[in-house]
Write a protein that holds these residues in place. Structure first.
Motif, PDB file in Angstrom:
ATOM      1  N   GLU A 201     -74.338  21.689  63.323  1.00  0.00           N
ATOM      2  CA  GLU A 201     -74.916  22.014  64.613  1.00  0.00           C
ATOM      3  C   GLU A 201     -74.369  23.366  65.070  1.00  0.00           C
ATOM      4  O   GLU A 201     -73.253  23.731  64.739  1.00  0.00           O
ATOM      5  CB  GLU A 201     -74.442  20.924  65.571  1.00  0.00           C
ATOM      6  CG  GLU A 201     -75.195  20.793  66.837  1.00  0.00           C
ATOM      7  CD  GLU A 201     -74.742  19.530  67.575  1.00  0.00           C
ATOM      8  OE1 GLU A 201     -74.788  19.546  68.796  1.00  0.00           O
ATOM      9  OE2 GLU A 201     -74.321  18.560  66.896  1.00  0.00           O
ATOM     10  N   ARG A 202     -75.149  24.067  65.865  1.00  0.00           N
ATOM     11  CA  ARG A 202     -74.648  25.318  66.436  1.00  0.00           C
ATOM     12  C   ARG A 202     -73.786  24.988  67.645  1.00  0.00           C
ATOM     13  O   ARG A 202     -74.257  24.345  68.580  1.00  0.00           O
ATOM     14  CB  ARG A 202     -75.839  26.155  66.869  1.00  0.00           C
ATOM     15  CG  ARG A 202     -75.533  27.622  67.025  1.00  0.00           C
ATOM     16  CD  ARG A 202     -76.787  28.319  67.531  1.00  0.00           C
ATOM     17  NE  ARG A 202     -77.128  29.493  66.730  1.00  0.00           N
ATOM     18  CZ  ARG A 202     -76.474  30.642  66.825  1.00  0.00           C
ATOM     19  NH1 ARG A 202     -75.460  30.777  67.635  1.00  0.00           N
ATOM     20  NH2 ARG A 202     -76.840  31.670  66.090  1.00  0.00           N
ATOM     21  N   ARG A 203     -72.518  25.382  67.608  1.00  0.00           N
ATOM     22  CA  ARG A 203     -71.638  25.004  68.701  1.00  0.00           C
ATOM     23  C   ARG A 203     -71.510  26.080  69.777  1.00  0.00           C
ATOM     24  O   ARG A 203     -71.251  25.800  70.925  1.00  0.00           O
ATOM     25  CB  ARG A 203     -70.252  24.643  68.153  1.00  0.00           C
ATOM     26  CG  ARG A 203     -70.210  23.183  67.722  1.00  0.00           C
ATOM     27  CD  ARG A 203     -68.823  22.684  67.682  1.00  0.00           C
ATOM     28  NE  ARG A 203     -68.211  23.053  66.419  1.00  0.00           N
ATOM     29  CZ  ARG A 203     -66.913  23.046  66.201  1.00  0.00           C
ATOM     30  NH1 ARG A 203     -66.085  22.717  67.178  1.00  0.00           N
ATOM     31  NH2 ARG A 203     -66.426  23.372  65.035  1.00  0.00           N
ATOM     32  N   TRP A 204     -71.665  27.345  69.355  1.00  0.00           N
ATOM     33  CA  TRP A 204     -71.564  28.432  70.321  1.00  0.00           C
ATOM     34  C   TRP A 204     -72.884  29.200  70.342  1.00  0.00           C
ATOM     35  O   TRP A 204     -73.547  29.299  69.320  1.00  0.00           O
ATOM     36  CB  TRP A 204     -70.457  29.403  69.936  1.00  0.00           C
ATOM     37  CG  TRP A 204     -69.097  28.811  69.995  1.00  0.00           C
ATOM     38  CD1 TRP A 204     -68.306  28.717  71.109  1.00  0.00           C
ATOM     39  CD2 TRP A 204     -68.347  28.239  68.926  1.00  0.00           C
ATOM     40  NE1 TRP A 204     -67.116  28.128  70.795  1.00  0.00           N
ATOM     41  CE2 TRP A 204     -67.110  27.817  69.458  1.00  0.00           C
ATOM     42  CE3 TRP A 204     -68.598  28.033  67.567  1.00  0.00           C
ATOM     43  CZ2 TRP A 204     -66.135  27.219  68.686  1.00  0.00           C
ATOM     44  CZ3 TRP A 204     -67.620  27.433  66.798  1.00  0.00           C
ATOM     45  CH2 TRP A 204     -66.406  27.036  67.354  1.00  0.00           C
ATOM     46  N   GLY A 205     -73.171  29.753  71.501  1.00  0.00           N
ATOM     47  CA  GLY A 205     -74.355  30.604  71.600  1.00  0.00           C
ATOM     48  C   GLY A 205     -75.625  29.837  71.301  1.00  0.00           C
ATOM     49  O   GLY A 205     -75.635  28.608  71.264  1.00  0.00           O
TER      50      GLY A 205
END
Ligand code: UDP
Ligand code: MG
Length: 347
Positions: A201-205
């Motif tokens: 999963e994308r955690r930042w931005g």
């Protein structure tokens, strides 16, 4: 080239200020186990969120981190291209900087490379935290591309991959402007294989690929590797021609048998006219996609403009146009290539 590191990690960055530090730490940890030398090439694709300063700080603290700052945003595939141009490693590893591709997978890519493969791509066995729309469109996209292209582009792979220096060298000579790098690496050939991984999963931005960019990317992919959209026109045209003959025949018979007023309606004519013009406009659009791209190629602008670099030779050279080639490595590659060509001429 001889004093280059064993591994060049290429990471494109567009406004990823929060993930940069953890990304660097994870890359470092992943490569520590190999005991071999490496460099991390961060291509800053015109970020405006403080990524620039963060990259400078990383490069100042660790000489293995090298930076290429673009003069503006040129797009993901172009940023990756610049990284490959500048890479000096015996193997080049492409990885996203947002930690969706876990650096911990890198040693598994290396293992296959050492076993003799020239390209090792990472297959997204599972995608976490992405919307149903993105997963579904990606599934359809990869299958469509697989079907209609002549080269064998593996399913569900992104740009996360390792390539041997000799594959990178070929890519440096492929200066097309509309780039689909995963297709281009397949095109090169040699021994290729894949390993499975879980895309995180994308955690930042947030994702830099909104629907509009995904469509443009898909069009680049299709037009780069297939003429199928142009070729189906002939089938549709044949089908319509046969249909019109049959319909003409049926109408004539009905009129002869039942009288003049059959199929005389204006509405039918209007509907058919609209349907056919929409077909025609659609195929004009398809044709236009190819024409516009070939115009872009013939104009042959540099692929990217480098504003500055850290830890790399010749930022200015990279803007020079030598047959459309960018970075110093690429200049050398072109010189080698031309020499080979000259040698070949003599035979
Ligand atoms: N990226 C880039 N230039 C762009 C868009 C994206 O360098 O114009 C970088 C981005 O910072 C990330 C990688 O390319 O490291 C992949 O982009 P993203 O994560 O947005 O794509 P997704 O994973 O959602 O497909
Ligand atoms: Mg991502």
């Amino acid at each position: 080239m001889s004093e280059g590191p064993v591994y060049s990690i290429v990471a494109p960055v567009y406004n990823e200020v929060d993930s940069l530090r953890p990304f660097y730490a994870q890359v470092k940890a992943a490569l520590a186990g190999t005991g071999e030398s490496w460099e991390l090439l961060i291509v800053n694709d015109g970020s405006s969120d403080g990524s620039h300063e963060e990259i400078e700080a990383l490069a100042a603290a660790d000489g293995r981190v090298r930076a290429i700052h673009f003069a503006r945003n040129f797009g993901h595939q172009i940023a990756v291209t610049a990284g490959i141009d500048y890479a000096r490693g015996r193997a080049v590893i492409l990885i996203d900087a947002d930690l969706q591709d876990p650096p911990a997978v890198i040693p598994r890519l290396i293992e296959k490379w050492k076993a003799g493969y020239d390209v090792v791509y990472a297959i997204r066995a599972e995608r976490r935290g992405e919307s149903l729309l993105k997963r579904l469109s990606a599934k359809i996209f990869y299958r469509l591309i697989h079907r209609i292209t002549d080269i064998n582009i593996p399913l569900d792979t992104g740009d996360f991959r390792l390539m041997d220096a000799r594959v990178a060298q070929v890519l440096r000579q492929m200066r097309e402007h509309h780039r689909f790098i995963r297709g281009m690496t397949s095109w090169v050939g040699f021994k290729q294989t894949g390993i499975d991984y879980v895309r995180e999963e994308r955690r930042w931005g947030e994702t830099k690929y909104p629907l509009r960019k995904m469509i443009a990317f898909a069009l680049d992919a299709v037009t780069s590797f297939s003429f199928f959209p142009l070729q189906i026109m002939i089938y549709i045209s044949f089908t319509l021609a046969i249909a019109s003959l049959l319909v003409g025949l049926v109408i004539s018979i009905l009129r002869l048998a039942l009288g003049e007023e059959f199929f005389g309606g204006q509405a039918t004519t209007i509907v058919l006219l609209l349907l056919l013009s929409s077909f025609q406009l659609f195929f004009l659009f398809v044709l236009g996609q190819y024409v516009a791209r070939s115009y872009d190629e013939s104009r042959d602008r540099p692929l990217y403009v480098v504003a500055s670099t850290v830890g790399l030779p010749g930022a200015q050279v990279s803007n020079q146009r030598l047959g459309g080639i960018g970075a110093p490595q690429a200049l050398m590659a072109r010189a080698d290539y031309q020499e080979q060509e000259r040698a070949g001429d003599g035979e």
